[in-house]
Motif scaffolding. Structure first.
Motif, mmCIF file in Angstrom:
data_model
loop_
_atom_site.group_PDB
_atom_site.id
_atom_site.type_symbol
_atom_site.label_atom_id
_atom_site.label_comp_id
_atom_site.label_asym_id
_atom_site.label_seq_id
_atom_site.Cartn_x
_atom_site.Cartn_y
_atom_site.Cartn_z
ATOM 1 N N ILE A 159 0.842 -1.205 0.000
ATOM 2 C CA ILE A 159 0.000 0.000 0.000
ATOM 3 C C ILE A 159 0.872 1.247 0.000
ATOM 4 N N GLN A 160 1.918 1.231 0.820
ATOM 5 C CA GLN A 160 2.809 2.382 0.898
ATOM 6 C C GLN A 160 3.590 2.570 -0.400
ATOM 7 N N ALA A 161 4.105 1.479 -0.971
ATOM 8 C CA ALA A 161 4.911 1.563 -2.185
ATOM 9 C C ALA A 161 4.122 2.080 -3.369
ATOM 10 N N ASN A 162 2.839 1.769 -3.407
ATOM 11 C CA ASN A 162 2.012 2.147 -4.557
ATOM 12 C C ASN A 162 1.102 3.337 -4.285
ATOM 13 N N ASP A 163 1.235 3.914 -3.082
ATOM 14 C CA ASP A 163 0.356 5.016 -2.696
ATOM 15 C C ASP A 163 -1.092 4.619 -2.972
ATOM 16 N N ALA A 164 -1.423 3.401 -2.548
ATOM 17 C CA ALA A 164 -2.727 2.819 -2.851
ATOM 18 C C ALA A 164 -3.686 2.957 -1.672
ATOM 19 N N LEU A 212 -18.231 0.033 -4.270
ATOM 20 C CA LEU A 212 -16.910 0.473 -4.728
ATOM 21 C C LEU A 212 -17.027 0.747 -6.223
ATOM 22 N N TYR A 213 -16.894 2.008 -6.597
ATOM 23 C CA TYR A 213 -17.023 2.384 -8.001
ATOM 24 C C TYR A 213 -15.673 2.290 -8.708
ATOM 25 N N TYR A 214 -15.743 1.999 -9.990
ATOM 26 C CA TYR A 214 -14.530 1.827 -10.786
ATOM 27 C C TYR A 214 -13.646 3.065 -10.722
ATOM 28 N N ASN A 215 -14.248 4.246 -10.779
ATOM 29 C CA ASN A 215 -13.470 5.485 -10.754
ATOM 30 C C ASN A 215 -12.655 5.623 -9.477
ATOM 31 N N ASP A 216 -13.210 5.144 -8.349
ATOM 32 C CA ASP A 216 -12.497 5.217 -7.072
ATOM 33 C C ASP A 216 -11.398 4.168 -6.991
ATOM 34 N N TRP A 217 -11.679 3.005 -7.562
ATOM 35 C CA TRP A 217 -10.725 1.897 -7.487
ATOM 36 C C TRP A 217 -9.567 2.070 -8.457
ATOM 37 N N SER A 218 -9.831 2.526 -9.668
ATOM 38 C CA SER A 218 -8.836 2.469 -10.739
ATOM 39 C C SER A 218 -7.550 3.218 -10.418
ATOM 40 N N GLY A 219 -7.657 4.416 -9.905
ATOM 41 C CA GLY A 219 -6.464 5.202 -9.641
ATOM 42 C C GLY A 219 -5.783 4.875 -8.333
ATOM 43 N N ARG A 220 -6.468 4.072 -7.476
ATOM 44 C CA ARG A 220 -5.941 3.814 -6.141
ATOM 45 C C ARG A 220 -5.757 2.323 -5.860
ATOM 46 N N ARG A 221 -5.824 1.515 -6.910
ATOM 47 C CA ARG A 221 -5.700 0.077 -6.685
ATOM 48 C C ARG A 221 -4.279 -0.283 -6.267
ATOM 49 N N SER A 260 -6.336 6.028 -14.872
ATOM 50 C CA SER A 260 -6.524 4.685 -15.413
ATOM 51 C C SER A 260 -5.983 3.619 -14.468
ATOM 52 N N ALA A 261 -6.670 2.495 -14.430
ATOM 53 C CA ALA A 261 -6.217 1.371 -13.612
ATOM 54 C C ALA A 261 -4.920 0.789 -14.145
ATOM 55 N N TYR A 262 -4.623 1.068 -15.419
ATOM 56 C CA TYR A 262 -3.458 0.452 -16.053
ATOM 57 C C TYR A 262 -2.474 1.474 -16.618
ATOM 58 N N ALA A 263 -2.572 2.713 -16.115
ATOM 59 C CA ALA A 263 -1.634 3.744 -16.575
ATOM 60 C C ALA A 263 -0.211 3.410 -16.149
ATOM 61 N N LYS A 264 -0.087 2.695 -15.034
ATOM 62 C CA LYS A 264 1.233 2.283 -14.557
ATOM 63 C C LYS A 264 1.099 0.955 -13.837
ATOM 64 N N SER A 265 2.177 0.171 -13.868
ATOM 65 C CA SER A 265 2.190 -1.100 -13.149
ATOM 66 C C SER A 265 2.453 -0.837 -11.677
ATOM 67 N N ARG A 266 1.800 -1.601 -10.830
ATOM 68 C CA ARG A 266 2.050 -1.506 -9.403
ATOM 69 C C ARG A 266 3.177 -2.457 -9.024
ATOM 70 N N THR A 267 3.924 -2.081 -8.005
ATOM 71 C CA THR A 267 5.018 -2.922 -7.529
ATOM 72 C C THR A 267 4.541 -3.759 -6.354
ATOM 73 N N GLY A 268 5.260 -4.851 -6.102
ATOM 74 C CA GLY A 268 4.896 -5.690 -4.959
ATOM 75 C C GLY A 268 5.179 -7.159 -5.149
ATOM 76 N N ALA A 269 5.499 -7.554 -6.387
ATOM 77 C CA ALA A 269 5.749 -8.973 -6.649
ATOM 78 C C ALA A 269 7.161 -9.364 -6.244
ATOM 79 N N THR A 270 7.310 -10.579 -5.767
ATOM 80 C CA THR A 270 8.622 -11.144 -5.479
ATOM 81 C C THR A 270 8.617 -12.600 -5.934
ATOM 82 N N GLY A 271 9.630 -12.991 -6.653
ATOM 83 C CA GLY A 271 9.790 -14.405 -6.986
ATOM 84 C C GLY A 271 8.843 -14.981 -8.013
ATOM 85 N N VAL A 272 8.248 -14.152 -8.885
ATOM 86 C CA VAL A 272 7.400 -14.740 -9.925
ATOM 87 C C VAL A 272 8.279 -15.320 -11.027
ATOM 88 N N SER A 273 7.719 -16.210 -11.815
ATOM 89 C CA SER A 273 8.482 -16.923 -12.836
ATOM 90 C C SER A 273 8.879 -16.030 -13.997
#
Length: 326
Positions: A159-164, A212-221, A260-273
């Motif tokens: 949450i902190q890393a993505n300002d989500a 939960l509306y899309y407009n609220d979720w998309s920019g803060r996911r 946009s929900a996809y304007a930028k990738s969110r960080t948080g993954a570790t060890g994916v293939s």
């Protein structure tokens, strides 16, 4: 002199030959259908025999969540289904495969071929294992921190890393068509609606009984595997088209304030293939092309069935099939 039956057979053979010659993808599609069928059956066998790591962890986590947080027993049992062939993640692949067998459901052979390629890759052990990290980490969150997240940083750190925004336990599954859908309210805006037993997540969210509306979720996911790595493989053409329409509609409602929900990738993954990193590159390619996509009525009608197929193309770095064909 040829009999009527022989003449009929010759006509049928000639038509089939002309069709195959007219579009070389026809034969490749038939081969790819066989490949996907084998891949799905192999995945089912691995799930049944306990050879998918995150599926095994889901079973273990679900059992422990029921002991740690008995009030979440129903949700834990529902999430545990994802470790089996009856779970929404696997059954959605089966549903898409049934559709991919029908040529009449696709606007072109290329779109159909791309969908079959995506299904083959989505059913691979590596990608499917990674995709299970979302329901697995939902179980970790339901434990109240007693169980560690897998292939992901902690909820608070993410949450902190993505300002989500903190949308509560289960937030990784919001927007994933295997667990719910964006429905339209009377005011024309899109809101998230869970399927079946997943509606219990509504009792754990930070928006309470409100929608939960899309407009609220998309920019803060926040980060999720599906949105930031897997969407290019775990979304059907029809679902992708609907997501595109919802994003466009939300932008019209939000105006200059819309994010946009996809304007930028969110960080948080570790060890994916490595396969997931390749899928992420495909997702970035789609997001770039989507941003440039025309929102005119003509374009909407043209793409209403399947959206932008370049996002789904096997040319993103994966081979055309697991058997080397291109």
């Amino acid at each position: 002199m040829a009999t009527p039956f022989i003449r009929y057979c010759l006509v049928i053979f000639s038509l089939a030959f002309i069709t195959a010659c007219g579009d070389p993808l026809v034969a490749k599609i038939e081969n790819q259908i066989s490949f996907v069928d084998i891949q799905l059956k192999n995945l089912a066998q691995r799930l049944d025999s306990g050879q998918v790591r995150n599926a095994n962890l889901i079973k273990q986590y679900a059992k422990q969540v029921k002991e740690i947080k008995p009030e979440h027993q129903a949700l834990a049992d529902e999430l545990a289904r994802d470790a089996t062939t009856s779970g929404p993640l696997y059954t959605s692949l089966l549903d898409r495969f049934d559709s991919a067998k029908r040529a009449d459901l696709f606007p072109s052979n290329q779109v159909r071929f791309d969908e079959l390629n995506n299904l083959y890759q989505a059913a691979s052990n590596e990608l499917f294992n990674d995709a299970l990290s979302d329901p697995l980490n939902v179980l970790a969150d339901l434990s109240g921190g007693e169980l560690p997240r897998v292939s992901s940083i902690s909820r608070a750190a993410s949450i902190q890393a993505n300002d989500a925004a903190d949308f509560g336990a289960g937030s990784q599954l919001i927007g994933n068509p295997s667990y719910g859908q964006w429905s339209t309210a009377s005011n024309g805006m899109s809101f998230w609606e869970w399927y079946g037993m997943y509606s219990l997540f509504s009792n754990l969210t930070n928006w309470g009984s409100n929608r939960l509306y899309y407009n609220d979720w998309s920019g803060r996911r926040n980060y999720s595997y599906y949105h930031d790595y897997g969407r290019s493989r775990y979304t059907s053409p029809k679902q992708l088209s609907k997501q595109t329409q919802i994003e466009t509609k939300a932008k019209n409602f939000g105006g200059s304030k819309f994010k946009s929900a996809y304007a930028k990738s969110r960080t948080g993954a570790t060890g994916v293939s490595r396969s997931s990193h390749t899928a992420k590159n495909a997702s970035k390619s789609f997001q770039s092309s989507y941003a440039k996509k025309s929102t005119s009525t003509a374009s909407s009608k043209k793409s209403s069935g399947f959206g932008n197929s370049s996002f789904r193309s096997g040319s993103s770095g994966f081979s055309r099939s697991g058997f080397g064909g291109k």
